[in-house]
Write a protein that holds these residues in place. Structure first.
Motif, PDB file in Angstrom:
ATOM      1  N   GLY A  63       0.795  -1.221   0.000  1.00  0.00           N
ATOM      2  CA  GLY A  63       0.000   0.000   0.000  1.00  0.00           C
ATOM      3  C   GLY A  63       0.827   1.270   0.000  1.00  0.00           C
ATOM      4  O   GLY A  63       0.322   2.340  -0.353  1.00  0.00           O
ATOM      5  N   VAL A  64       2.094   1.156   0.395  1.00  0.00           N
ATOM      6  CA  VAL A  64       2.960   2.347   0.402  1.00  0.00           C
ATOM      7  C   VAL A  64       4.147   2.197  -0.540  1.00  0.00           C
ATOM      8  O   VAL A  64       4.924   3.145  -0.714  1.00  0.00           O
ATOM      9  CB  VAL A  64       3.478   2.658   1.835  1.00  0.00           C
ATOM     10  N   GLU A  65       4.279   1.029  -1.154  1.00  0.00           N
ATOM     11  CA  GLU A  65       5.458   0.779  -1.982  1.00  0.00           C
ATOM     12  C   GLU A  65       5.518   1.695  -3.208  1.00  0.00           C
ATOM     13  O   GLU A  65       6.595   2.133  -3.607  1.00  0.00           O
ATOM     14  CB  GLU A  65       5.500  -0.683  -2.408  1.00  0.00           C
ATOM     15  N   TRP A  66       4.345   1.988  -3.808  1.00  0.00           N
ATOM     16  CA  TRP A  66       4.367   2.879  -4.967  1.00  0.00           C
ATOM     17  C   TRP A  66       4.935   4.238  -4.590  1.00  0.00           C
ATOM     18  O   TRP A  66       5.791   4.793  -5.298  1.00  0.00           O
ATOM     19  CB  TRP A  66       2.957   3.044  -5.545  1.00  0.00           C
ATOM     20  N   GLU A  67       4.453   4.781  -3.474  1.00  0.00           N
ATOM     21  CA  GLU A  67       4.933   6.092  -3.051  1.00  0.00           C
ATOM     22  C   GLU A  67       6.432   6.071  -2.766  1.00  0.00           C
ATOM     23  O   GLU A  67       7.173   6.961  -3.176  1.00  0.00           O
ATOM     24  CB  GLU A  67       4.168   6.560  -1.809  1.00  0.00           C
ATOM     25  N   MET A  68       6.890   5.021  -2.059  1.00  0.00           N
ATOM     26  CA  MET A  68       8.301   4.948  -1.712  1.00  0.00           C
ATOM     27  C   MET A  68       9.174   4.758  -2.957  1.00  0.00           C
ATOM     28  O   MET A  68      10.228   5.373  -3.087  1.00  0.00           O
ATOM     29  CB  MET A  68       8.540   3.812  -0.719  1.00  0.00           C
ATOM     30  N   GLY A  69       8.728   3.913  -3.884  1.00  0.00           N
ATOM     31  CA  GLY A  69       9.481   3.742  -5.118  1.00  0.00           C
ATOM     32  C   GLY A  69       9.566   5.035  -5.904  1.00  0.00           C
ATOM     33  O   GLY A  69      10.617   5.371  -6.481  1.00  0.00           O
ATOM     34  N   THR A  70       8.476   5.770  -5.908  1.00  0.00           N
ATOM     35  CA  THR A  70       8.443   7.047  -6.614  1.00  0.00           C
ATOM     36  C   THR A  70       9.399   8.055  -5.986  1.00  0.00           C
ATOM     37  O   THR A  70      10.104   8.795  -6.684  1.00  0.00           O
ATOM     38  CB  THR A  70       7.006   7.613  -6.599  1.00  0.00           C
ATOM     39  N   LEU A  71       9.459   8.075  -4.671  1.00  0.00           N
ATOM     40  CA  LEU A  71      10.315   9.040  -3.985  1.00  0.00           C
ATOM     41  C   LEU A  71      11.782   8.631  -3.996  1.00  0.00           C
ATOM     42  O   LEU A  71      12.665   9.498  -4.064  1.00  0.00           O
ATOM     43  CB  LEU A  71       9.826   9.230  -2.550  1.00  0.00           C
ATOM     44  N   ARG A  72      12.056   7.324  -3.962  1.00  0.00           N
ATOM     45  CA  ARG A  72      13.453   6.879  -4.005  1.00  0.00           C
ATOM     46  C   ARG A  72      14.140   7.355  -5.286  1.00  0.00           C
ATOM     47  O   ARG A  72      15.316   7.690  -5.268  1.00  0.00           O
ATOM     48  CB  ARG A  72      13.520   5.351  -3.955  1.00  0.00           C
ATOM     49  N   ASP A  73      13.404   7.335  -6.373  1.00  0.00           N
ATOM     50  CA  ASP A  73      13.966   7.697  -7.678  1.00  0.00           C
ATOM     51  C   ASP A  73      13.556   9.103  -8.120  1.00  0.00           C
ATOM     52  O   ASP A  73      13.468   9.399  -9.305  1.00  0.00           O
ATOM     53  CB  ASP A  73      13.519   6.675  -8.736  1.00  0.00           C
ATOM     54  N   TRP A  74      13.305   9.969  -7.164  1.00  0.00           N
ATOM     55  CA  TRP A  74      12.852  11.339  -7.430  1.00  0.00           C
ATOM     56  C   TRP A  74      14.007  12.171  -7.989  1.00  0.00           C
ATOM     57  O   TRP A  74      14.957  12.483  -7.259  1.00  0.00           O
ATOM     58  CB  TRP A  74      12.324  11.909  -6.127  1.00  0.00           C
ATOM     59  N   PRO A  75      13.961  12.538  -9.265  1.00  0.00           N
ATOM     60  CA  PRO A  75      15.054  13.328  -9.843  1.00  0.00           C
ATOM     61  C   PRO A  75      15.184  14.687  -9.152  1.00  0.00           C
ATOM     62  O   PRO A  75      14.179  15.336  -8.831  1.00  0.00           O
ATOM     63  CB  PRO A  75      14.632  13.508 -11.317  1.00  0.00           C
ATOM     64  N   ALA A  76      16.403  15.105  -8.955  1.00  0.00           N
ATOM     65  CA  ALA A  76      16.665  16.348  -8.227  1.00  0.00           C
ATOM     66  C   ALA A  76      16.019  17.557  -8.891  1.00  0.00           C
ATOM     67  O   ALA A  76      15.595  18.499  -8.214  1.00  0.00           O
ATOM     68  CB  ALA A  76      18.170  16.557  -8.093  1.00  0.00           C
ATOM     69  N   GLU A  77      15.914  17.530 -10.230  1.00  0.00           N
ATOM     70  CA  GLU A  77      15.421  18.713 -10.951  1.00  0.00           C
ATOM     71  C   GLU A  77      13.899  18.832 -10.978  1.00  0.00           C
ATOM     72  O   GLU A  77      13.366  19.819 -11.489  1.00  0.00           O
ATOM     73  CB  GLU A  77      15.950  18.711 -12.389  1.00  0.00           C
ATOM     74  N   LEU A  78      13.190  17.845 -10.422  1.00  0.00           N
ATOM     75  CA  LEU A  78      11.724  17.880 -10.434  1.00  0.00           C
ATOM     76  C   LEU A  78      11.159  18.259  -9.071  1.00  0.00           C
ATOM     77  O   LEU A  78      11.702  17.888  -8.025  1.00  0.00           O
ATOM     78  CB  LEU A  78      11.152  16.515 -10.833  1.00  0.00           C
ATOM     79  N   SER A  79      10.042  18.975  -9.090  1.00  0.00           N
ATOM     80  CA  SER A  79       9.319  19.239  -7.846  1.00  0.00           C
ATOM     81  C   SER A  79       8.588  17.962  -7.438  1.00  0.00           C
ATOM     82  O   SER A  79       8.431  17.030  -8.244  1.00  0.00           O
ATOM     83  CB  SER A  79       8.302  20.363  -8.044  1.00  0.00           C
ATOM     84  N   LEU A  80       8.134  17.924  -6.207  1.00  0.00           N
ATOM     85  CA  LEU A  80       7.398  16.744  -5.737  1.00  0.00           C
ATOM     86  C   LEU A  80       6.100  16.581  -6.513  1.00  0.00           C
ATOM     87  O   LEU A  80       5.705  15.459  -6.854  1.00  0.00           O
ATOM     88  CB  LEU A  80       7.112  16.883  -4.241  1.00  0.00           C
ATOM     89  N   GLU A  81       5.431  17.696  -6.812  1.00  0.00           N
ATOM     90  CA  GLU A  81       4.194  17.636  -7.591  1.00  0.00           C
ATOM     91  C   GLU A  81       4.443  17.008  -8.964  1.00  0.00           C
ATOM     92  O   GLU A  81       3.673  16.144  -9.410  1.00  0.00           O
ATOM     93  CB  GLU A  81       3.599  19.034  -7.768  1.00  0.00           C
ATOM     94  N   GLU A  82       5.490  17.445  -9.615  1.00  0.00           N
ATOM     95  CA  GLU A  82       5.813  16.921 -10.948  1.00  0.00           C
ATOM     96  C   GLU A  82       6.117  15.431 -10.887  1.00  0.00           C
ATOM     97  O   GLU A  82       5.648  14.658 -11.728  1.00  0.00           O
ATOM     98  CB  GLU A  82       7.009  17.681 -11.531  1.00  0.00           C
ATOM     99  N   ARG A  83       6.915  15.028  -9.907  1.00  0.00           N
ATOM    100  CA  ARG A  83       7.298  13.621  -9.797  1.00  0.00           C
ATOM    101  C   ARG A  83       6.091  12.731  -9.528  1.00  0.00           C
ATOM    102  O   ARG A  83       5.890  11.711 -10.203  1.00  0.00           O
ATOM    103  CB  ARG A  83       8.322  13.457  -8.672  1.00  0.00           C
TER     104      ARG A  83
END
Length: 207
Positions: A63-83
């Motif tokens: 239930g939280v793995e999608w969010e964590m996977g998304t944040l682990r690979d969050w590119p530095a140049e993107l905002s959280l909204e964009e990611r």
């Protein structure tokens, strides 16, 4: 047994246990019933899980793995909204039936955790893992150590915000609220993390 095979088996057991918990309740579900549903011996179930309630843990973690996977690979140049928005669109386009069913089961177990203390424990354990991972993610973006007190406080606040949103949105959907009302889910999540961290987490990282 390889670690990958062990993970797959635990997840399959968790699926069947979660379906039974939702259908007939935790108290009415036995280890024997879980074993029968999976097609394994009860002894095998207990080799992989310490109790019947803990069988729900892998699905709850989904239930939280999608969010964590998304944040682990969050590119530095993107905002959280964009990611979050980009990954939500990708998930909606690419997720298979099994992945969608697992997410639905996780939502049900999180909802059931409101009235089942043992499942609540499993959910809070998943949230603790989120907090630990959030500390590493936040530390990397802020250029600080994961053990830094301020990083730990941001991680605790951000993970709590994610937990509350997961609970609120999941409960609403299970109560029949139109999913279209949560089309802005990624933006809500990003806003909650920004507010929880006083605006310190969410912007692109500039060098």
């Amino acid at each position: 047994m390889s670690e990958q095979r062990r993970h797959r088996l635990r997840l399959e057991i968790s699926r069947e246990a979660s379906r039974l918990f939702w259908k007939q309740g935790v108290d009415a579900t036995s280890g024997d019933q879980i074993a029968e549903a999976v097609g394994l011996s009860t002894r095998t179930i207990w080799r992989h899980f310490r109790s019947k309630e803990s069988c729900a843990e892998p699905i709850i973690m989904q239930g939280v793995e999608w969010e964590m996977g998304t944040l682990r690979d969050w590119p530095a140049e993107l905002s959280l909204e964009e990611r979050l928005s980009t990954e939500a669109i990708r998930f909606g386009r690419e997720a298979g039936a099994v992945e969608q069913a697992d997410n639905a089961l996780a939502m049900r177990m999180i909802r059931l955790a409101d009235t089942e203390p043992a499942l609540r424990t499993a959910w809070l354990m998943a949230c603790d893992q989120v907090e630990r991972e959030m500390a590493a993610i936040i530390a990397k973006r802020l250029g600080l150590a994961a053990t830094d007190l301020q990083v730990r406080l941001y991680a605790a606040a951000a993970s709590a915000a994610i937990r509350v949103l997961n609970e609120e949105i999941g409960a609403a959907l299970l109560d029949g609220v139109d999913p279209a009302q949560f089309a802005d889910g990624p933006e809500r999540l990003a806003r909650a993390v920004r507010e929880a961290t006083g605006g310190k987490v969410g912007d692109p990282v500039t060098t």
